[in-house]
Design a protein around this motif. Structure first.
Motif, PDB file in Angstrom:
ATOM      1  N   ARG A  32       9.048   3.309   0.493  1.00 57.48           N
ATOM      2  CA  ARG A  32       7.826   4.078   0.279  1.00 57.48           C
ATOM      3  C   ARG A  32       6.905   3.344  -0.680  1.00 57.48           C
ATOM      4  N   VAL A  33       5.635   3.742  -0.688  1.00 53.37           N
ATOM      5  CA  VAL A  33       4.643   3.102  -1.543  1.00 53.37           C
ATOM      6  C   VAL A  33       5.068   3.145  -2.999  1.00 53.37           C
ATOM      7  N   THR A  34       5.486   4.317  -3.475  1.00 54.52           N
ATOM      8  CA  THR A  34       5.871   4.459  -4.881  1.00 54.52           C
ATOM      9  C   THR A  34       7.058   3.564  -5.229  1.00 54.52           C
ATOM     10  N   GLU A  35       8.024   3.514  -4.339  1.00 51.91           N
ATOM     11  CA  GLU A  35       9.188   2.645  -4.561  1.00 51.91           C
ATOM     12  C   GLU A  35       8.760   1.184  -4.676  1.00 51.91           C
ATOM     13  N   ILE A  36       7.898   0.788  -3.763  1.00 51.06           N
ATOM     14  CA  ILE A  36       7.449  -0.596  -3.769  1.00 51.06           C
ATOM     15  C   ILE A  36       6.699  -0.913  -5.053  1.00 51.06           C
ATOM     16  N   ALA A  37       5.912   0.033  -5.516  1.00 48.73           N
ATOM     17  CA  ALA A  37       5.060  -0.201  -6.683  1.00 48.73           C
ATOM     18  C   ALA A  37       5.863  -0.266  -7.978  1.00 48.73           C
ATOM     19  N   ALA A  38       6.991   0.441  -8.030  1.00 47.07           N
ATOM     20  CA  ALA A  38       7.734   0.624  -9.279  1.00 47.07           C
ATOM     21  C   ALA A  38       7.948  -0.656 -10.090  1.00 47.07           C
ATOM     22  N   PRO A  39       8.441  -1.759  -9.482  1.00 44.76           N
ATOM     23  CA  PRO A  39       8.766  -2.941 -10.295  1.00 44.76           C
ATOM     24  C   PRO A  39       7.547  -3.647 -10.865  1.00 44.76           C
ATOM     25  N   PHE A  40       6.364  -3.334 -10.408  1.00 46.23           N
ATOM     26  CA  PHE A  40       5.197  -4.116 -10.809  1.00 46.23           C
ATOM     27  C   PHE A  40       4.509  -3.531 -12.029  1.00 46.23           C
ATOM     28  N   MET A  53      -3.978  -4.731   2.461  1.00 37.82           N
ATOM     29  CA  MET A  53      -4.242  -6.101   2.918  1.00 37.82           C
ATOM     30  C   MET A  53      -3.120  -6.608   3.821  1.00 37.82           C
ATOM     31  N   LEU A  54      -1.895  -6.268   3.470  1.00 37.31           N
ATOM     32  CA  LEU A  54      -0.760  -6.696   4.297  1.00 37.31           C
ATOM     33  C   LEU A  54      -0.811  -6.030   5.669  1.00 37.31           C
ATOM     34  N   GLU A  55      -1.275  -4.794   5.697  1.00 31.13           N
ATOM     35  CA  GLU A  55      -1.429  -4.117   6.985  1.00 31.13           C
ATOM     36  C   GLU A  55      -2.519  -4.780   7.815  1.00 31.13           C
ATOM     37  N   ARG A  56      -3.638  -5.117   7.175  1.00 31.62           N
ATOM     38  CA  ARG A  56      -4.726  -5.788   7.890  1.00 31.62           C
ATOM     39  C   ARG A  56      -4.239  -7.089   8.520  1.00 31.62           C
ATOM     40  N   ALA A  57      -3.335  -7.780   7.829  1.00 33.23           N
ATOM     41  CA  ALA A  57      -2.777  -9.027   8.357  1.00 33.23           C
ATOM     42  C   ALA A  57      -1.633  -8.744   9.319  1.00 33.23           C
ATOM     43  N   ASP A  58      -1.364  -7.481   9.552  1.00 31.48           N
ATOM     44  CA  ASP A  58      -0.324  -7.050  10.496  1.00 31.48           C
ATOM     45  C   ASP A  58       1.063  -7.522  10.057  1.00 31.48           C
ATOM     46  N   LEU A  59       1.234  -7.696   8.759  1.00 30.17           N
ATOM     47  CA  LEU A  59       2.546  -8.109   8.256  1.00 30.17           C
ATOM     48  C   LEU A  59       3.389  -6.896   7.895  1.00 30.17           C
ATOM     49  N   VAL A  60       2.747  -5.758   7.800  1.00 35.45           N
ATOM     50  CA  VAL A  60       3.415  -4.529   7.371  1.00 35.45           C
ATOM     51  C   VAL A  60       2.890  -3.391   8.235  1.00 35.45           C
ATOM     52  N   SER A  61       3.779  -2.480   8.588  1.00 35.52           N
ATOM     53  CA  SER A  61       3.305  -1.298   9.302  1.00 35.52           C
ATOM     54  C   SER A  61       3.805  -0.039   8.611  1.00 35.52           C
ATOM     55  N   ALA A  65       5.763  10.185   6.982  1.00 33.48           N
ATOM     56  CA  ALA A  65       6.727  11.276   7.102  1.00 33.48           C
ATOM     57  C   ALA A  65       6.336  12.307   6.053  1.00 33.48           C
ATOM     58  N   GLY A  66       5.491  13.231   6.467  1.00 30.74           N
ATOM     59  CA  GLY A  66       4.952  14.185   5.505  1.00 30.74           C
ATOM     60  C   GLY A  66       4.070  13.462   4.528  1.00 30.74           C
ATOM     61  N   ARG A  67       4.276  13.701   3.277  1.00 31.08           N
ATOM     62  CA  ARG A  67       3.415  13.049   2.284  1.00 31.08           C
ATOM     63  C   ARG A  67       3.894  11.641   1.963  1.00 31.08           C
ATOM     64  N   GLU A  68       5.039  11.277   2.458  1.00 31.02           N
ATOM     65  CA  GLU A  68       5.585   9.950   2.148  1.00 31.02           C
ATOM     66  C   GLU A  68       5.244   8.957   3.247  1.00 31.02           C
ATOM     67  N   HIS A  69       4.835   7.764   2.810  1.00 33.62           N
ATOM     68  CA  HIS A  69       4.511   6.700   3.759  1.00 33.62           C
ATOM     69  C   HIS A  69       5.590   5.626   3.668  1.00 33.62           C
TER      70      HIS A  69
END
Lengths: 108, 108
Positions: A32-40, A53-61, A65-69
């Motif tokens: 999830r976004v929050t999980e990914i952000a945590a270490p930074f 940006m990663l989505e725009r480059a089609d590297l991430v999709s 699921a409800g409020r969680e992405h």
DNA sequence: AGCATATTCAACCGTTAGGTTGAATGATGT
DNA sequence: ACATCATTCAACCTAACGGTTGAATATGCT
């Protein structure tokens, strides 16, 4: 044309270390976004932008699921990037081979 | 630390299509600044700046011969870039293998 | 209904990328 | 000596990057 533009987007996305770290993280699987952000050491918003940006480059999709992405890695664009680098090395080696041959001829 | 910073510089240098084209050109062998700039629809100065960035990333080195500067490709930093991409794909495949095993177990 | 959580949107800020033009430097050729 | 050629330096511009904060949106929980 389109293929070139796609490589541009991929390379641009890979240029930032934070985004590369995000991709590394995602090789393990969805997150999830929050999980990914945590270490930074930056705001959630900043990471959210990097993900976009990663989505725009089609590297991430993204799977909502409800409020969680849930983000997942799409490694396919990496192929073109790897191919480009491999081409440079191939041509470079061909050139070195030619040089060697030229030197060998000089010795005759 | 240094290795990471070097990869950063390499990736940043590769992010621009003009710079990638310059590198491609140099796989053929040495070339002068003016020769390199000729094909591009931009000023000589702009190309000169791109070359400087490529030098900072240690992808290109310069040999001065009088007033002419001969640039040549140094492909070594590309190794780290290729390695990074390869790592992502490796980890990704490991993850897929694990998924497959999990699915196989589910069928028991 | 009401509050907390997950995420994005919007506006802003400082820095850098990528380009331009014009002048400076330095080596060549006549 | 002089004009020319190869290249960089310096100043400037615009747009994008990478980050911030604060508000909006939407879902989940009790």
């Amino acid at each position: 044309m389109l293929a070139v533009a796609a490589l541009d987007a991929t390379m641009l996305a890979l240029a930032d270390p934070t985004r590369r770290a995000i991709l590394s993280r995602l090789t393990t699987g969805e997150a999830r976004v929050t999980e990914i952000a945590a270490p930074f050491a930056m705001s959630l918003n900043a990471v959210s932008k990097h993900i976009r940006m990663l989505e725009r480059a089609d590297l991430v999709s993204r799977r909502r699921a409800g409020r969680e992405h849930y983000l997942s890695l799409n490694p396919r664009p990496l192929d073109a990037a790897a191919d480009w680098i491999e081409q440079q090395r191939t041509f470079w080696n061909h050139r070195l081979d030619a040089l060697e041959r030229a030197l060998a001829e000089d010795q005759d």
